[in-house]
Design a protein around this motif. Structure first.
Motif, PDB file in Angstrom:
ATOM      1  N   ALA A   1      88.896  87.603 -24.605  1.00  0.00           N
ATOM      2  CA  ALA A   1      89.897  88.157 -23.693  1.00  0.00           C
ATOM      3  C   ALA A   1      91.241  87.489 -23.930  1.00  0.00           C
ATOM      4  N   PRO A   2      92.342  88.123 -23.486  1.00  0.00           N
ATOM      5  CA  PRO A   2      93.662  87.539 -23.714  1.00  0.00           C
ATOM      6  C   PRO A   2      93.820  86.141 -23.149  1.00  0.00           C
TER       7      PRO A   2
ATOM      8  N   GLU B   1      96.109  94.457 -26.885  1.00  0.00           N
ATOM      9  CA  GLU B   1      94.885  93.703 -26.603  1.00  0.00           C
ATOM     10  C   GLU B   1      94.054  93.425 -27.849  1.00  0.00           C
ATOM     11  N   ARG B   2      94.400  94.066 -28.971  1.00  0.00           N
ATOM     12  CA  ARG B   2      93.707  93.796 -30.234  1.00  0.00           C
ATOM     13  C   ARG B   2      94.560  92.964 -31.193  1.00  0.00           C
TER      14      ARG B   2
ATOM     15  N   ARG C   1      96.230  89.180 -31.967  1.00  0.00           N
ATOM     16  CA  ARG C   1      96.155  87.766 -31.638  1.00  0.00           C
ATOM     17  C   ARG C   1      97.079  86.966 -32.565  1.00  0.00           C
TER      18      ARG C   1
ATOM     19  N   TYR D   1      90.646  93.774 -35.370  1.00  0.00           N
ATOM     20  CA  TYR D   1      91.711  92.978 -34.779  1.00  0.00           C
ATOM     21  C   TYR D   1      92.785  92.715 -35.816  1.00  0.00           C
TER      22      TYR D   1
ATOM     23  N   GLN E   1      98.882  82.330 -29.046  1.00  0.00           N
ATOM     24  CA  GLN E   1      97.886  82.287 -27.986  1.00  0.00           C
ATOM     25  C   GLN E   1      96.844  81.192 -28.220  1.00  0.00           C
TER      26      GLN E   1
END
Length: 611
Positions: free
Chosen positions: A21-22, A61-62, A64, A136, A161
């Protein structure tokens, strides 16, 4: 290999936080996952062009963003290379090491001074998601490690992140490591500790885990042990030397990299071997620093025929050296050592597996590299025993010095078991040939009414030059001949020197059986007399065993008519001129050198074992 598995684990850990999750919680990092070959396996090569429509498949959301942070020289740029390869972003073995270090100053100093980014496409799957695994988009930021460029680190972490905190397994936590950790911690990033360079001899990963626990309260079980260098080192069971695997693959039929070979598969390994002598047929390669039982069947190359190779023109030595070096790159069974001859200058003493091997090697030198060489008389490895009990193996007859203080008491020569199949009408001449070559008959049978089989034990020396040609000649080409190595047998051997005006020619020295020495010596000096050009002085050609001369020929001098201008006059004037010429020729004989043409060496090959 362990190193490859560690790199795979590193990629999986990155995949786990990428698929989480984020919020990137700690619990999310524990989810199992693995690479899918359809997207991330390096054997499919690097990705091609990326279209805008493909980027549209990756919503926020995909996506990173993560960074690699470490003290200088802890291996973060090398780790970035492995991640790019494992996700199929770049092709393994292509491009420069430390791929993301773009600046010339970075290449020269071996450090990162400017943060670089790279986008990787990755499909992440769990055991229950093989059929429809999500994809991703991973944005990697490789940051500088030196304290002078810490502003680059802080700026990079603001866009991330998560972070990989890389620590050297030998150096441990350094000052910049601590500063980078707190920068990531204050940015509220998820941190994955990576203990790198565990393949180094001084690595102490357990101690580094304790440091991480004490300084950062990081659970030691979360630390990822890895080496960013591809492979672990391998070692040769035959030589004990260690090498780094640079590439591995299969012949398909050309070299096709695969990155791995499994049990029972046939392929190739590219390593850092510096010489063909290190590559031995039948050797067992295994992981370095481990003990294994070598696979059965390894036998070191057994050289049974030796010959000296010299350039026809002394100035071509470097060219001949280059040709031999290139040729032995794909024929490691040839032994090559440098040697120097008083008659021929600098050259090489080469060992071969057999007669055909020697002939093919010579022919390839001439055809593939245009080398013009002089070959000395082929010889075999003899064993001599002296009166003091010491034994020596002699591969070059010139090396067997005549030392009065060390008397030879016994000598041995290698033998072969020869199998000859011939039409029955040629049995008599073949038996006579084998008898002349000091053969011992082991078997004589008839295969059928037309063909006979003969087995003989023959000295290897007796068949290395012209035995096969003579066998074919007396049987009208119908004979078949094969042989296999046998044991050494004691024999009555002597060293025979060729002398020109009393000086031995080391390149023409040979070892012969005592019973054949006088005949072979006589034929040698007769041949030399035909091929050596006449000089202005007399040339004495001798064959000698020790101090005893067993054969001699004299090449008369060319004469100049010194009386051409003497018309009449006293006879004493003419005698004086002739005596002066005679004294001059004596001086020339003492200081003059005799040139031996290349053809003479070729003819000597035919004499050493002729009838």
């Amino acid at each position: 290999m362990a190193g490859a598995a560690a790199i795979q684990r590193s990629a999986r850990r990155i995949a786990r936080y990428a698929a989480a999750a984020p919020s990137l919680s700690r619990s999310a990092l524990q989810q199992p996952g693995r690479l899918l070959s359809s997207q991330a396996s390096p054997e499919h090569g690097p990705r091609g062009a990326v279209s805008g429509s493909e980027l549209a498949l990756y919503p926020p959301e995909r996506v990173r963003n993560f960074s690699i942070i470490a003290h200088v020289d802890h291996g973060k740029s090398t780790l970035a290379d492995r991640l790019l390869e494992l996700t199929g972003t770049i092709q393994k073995g292509h491009g420069q090491p430390q791929y993301l270090d773009k600046l010339q100053v970075e290449r020269e100093r071996g450090i990162t001074v400017k943060a670089q980014t790279a986008t990787m496409f990755y499909r992440y799957t769990t055991a229950s998601q093989d059929s429809d695994a999500p994809r991703y988009l991973l944005n990697l930021i490789d940051t500088p490690g030196h304290v002078d460029f810490s502003y680059e680190v802080s700026r990079s972490l603001a866009a991330c992140q998560g972070a990989l905190l890389v620590v050297d397994a030998a150096q441990g936590v350094q000052a910049q490591t601590i500063a980078n950790f707190y920068l990531a911690f204050e940015s509220n990033l998820s941190i994955i500790p990576v203990i790198n360079k565990i393949d180094q001899p001084t690595a102490d990963p357990d101690n580094v885990k304790d440091q991480l626990k004490r300084l950062f309260d990081i659970d030691p079980s979360e630390a990822l042990l890895t080496s960013a260098k591809t492979g672990d080192k391998i070692a040769s069971a035959a030589t004990g030397r260690a090498y780094e695997v640079l590439d591995v693959g299969i012949m398909h039929p050309e070299l096709t990299p695969t990155g791995v070979l499994y049990t029972g598969q046939v392929g190739y390994v590219i390593s850092g071997m510096r010489s063909t002598k290190e590559a031995r047929i039948g050797d067992t390669l295994h992981q370095a620093k481990s003990t294994v039982e070598p696979l059965p069947g390894f036998k070191p190359a057994k050289h049974m025929v030796f010959s000296g190779l010299y350039p026809a023109d002394g100035s071509d030595f470097e060219a001949l050296s280059y040709a031999i070096e290139k040729l032995t790159c794909n024929d490691a069974s040839v032994s090559v050592t440098k040697e120097t001859s008083n008659a021929l200058g600098m050259g090489f003493r080469c060992g071969f597996l057999g007669l055909l091997h020697m002939d093919v090697f010579h022919q390839r030198l001439e055809q593939e590299y245009g080398a013009q060489v002089i070959s000395t008389i082929p010889t075999v490895p003899y064993i001599f025993e002296y009166g003091d009990g010491s034994k020596v193996q002699v591969e070059n007859p010139a090396a067997l010095a005549s030392n009065p203080g060390k008397r030879v008491v016994a000598c041995w020569e290698p033998t072969v078991i020869a199998t000859i199949i011939i039409p029955s009408e040629y049995v008599g001449p073949v038996i006579m040939l084998c008898s002349e070559r000091r053969g011992e008959q082991l078997e004589y049978t008839f295969i059928d009414a037309q063909r006979a089989l003969l087995k003989y034990r023959l000295p290897l020396k007796e068949i290395i030059v012209d035995f096969y040609n003579e066998l074919k000649g007396i049987t009208s080409g119908y004979a078949t001949f094969d042989y296999e190595d046998s044991e050494y047998q004691q024999s009555d051997l002597v060293k025979m020197d060729i002398l020109l005006n009393g000086k031995p020619v080391d390149a023409m020295a040979t070892i012969v059986h005592n019973q054949k020495a006088q005949r072979v010596g006589r034929e040698l000096v007769e041949k030399l007399k035909k091929f050596i050009e006449r000089q202005m002085f007399e040339i004495t050609i001798q064959a000698a065993i020790g101090s005893k001369v067993i054969a001699r020929e004299t090449l008369s001098a060319m004469r100049k008519n010194v009386l051409a201008k003497c018309y009449g006059g006293d006879i004493t004037r003419k005698k004086k001129l002739l005596e002066k010429q005679k004294e001059g020729k004596k001086r020339m004989k003492r200081v003059g050198s005799v040139d031996i043409p290349q053809e003479a060496f070729h003819e000597l090959l035919k004499v050493s074992n002729s009838k």
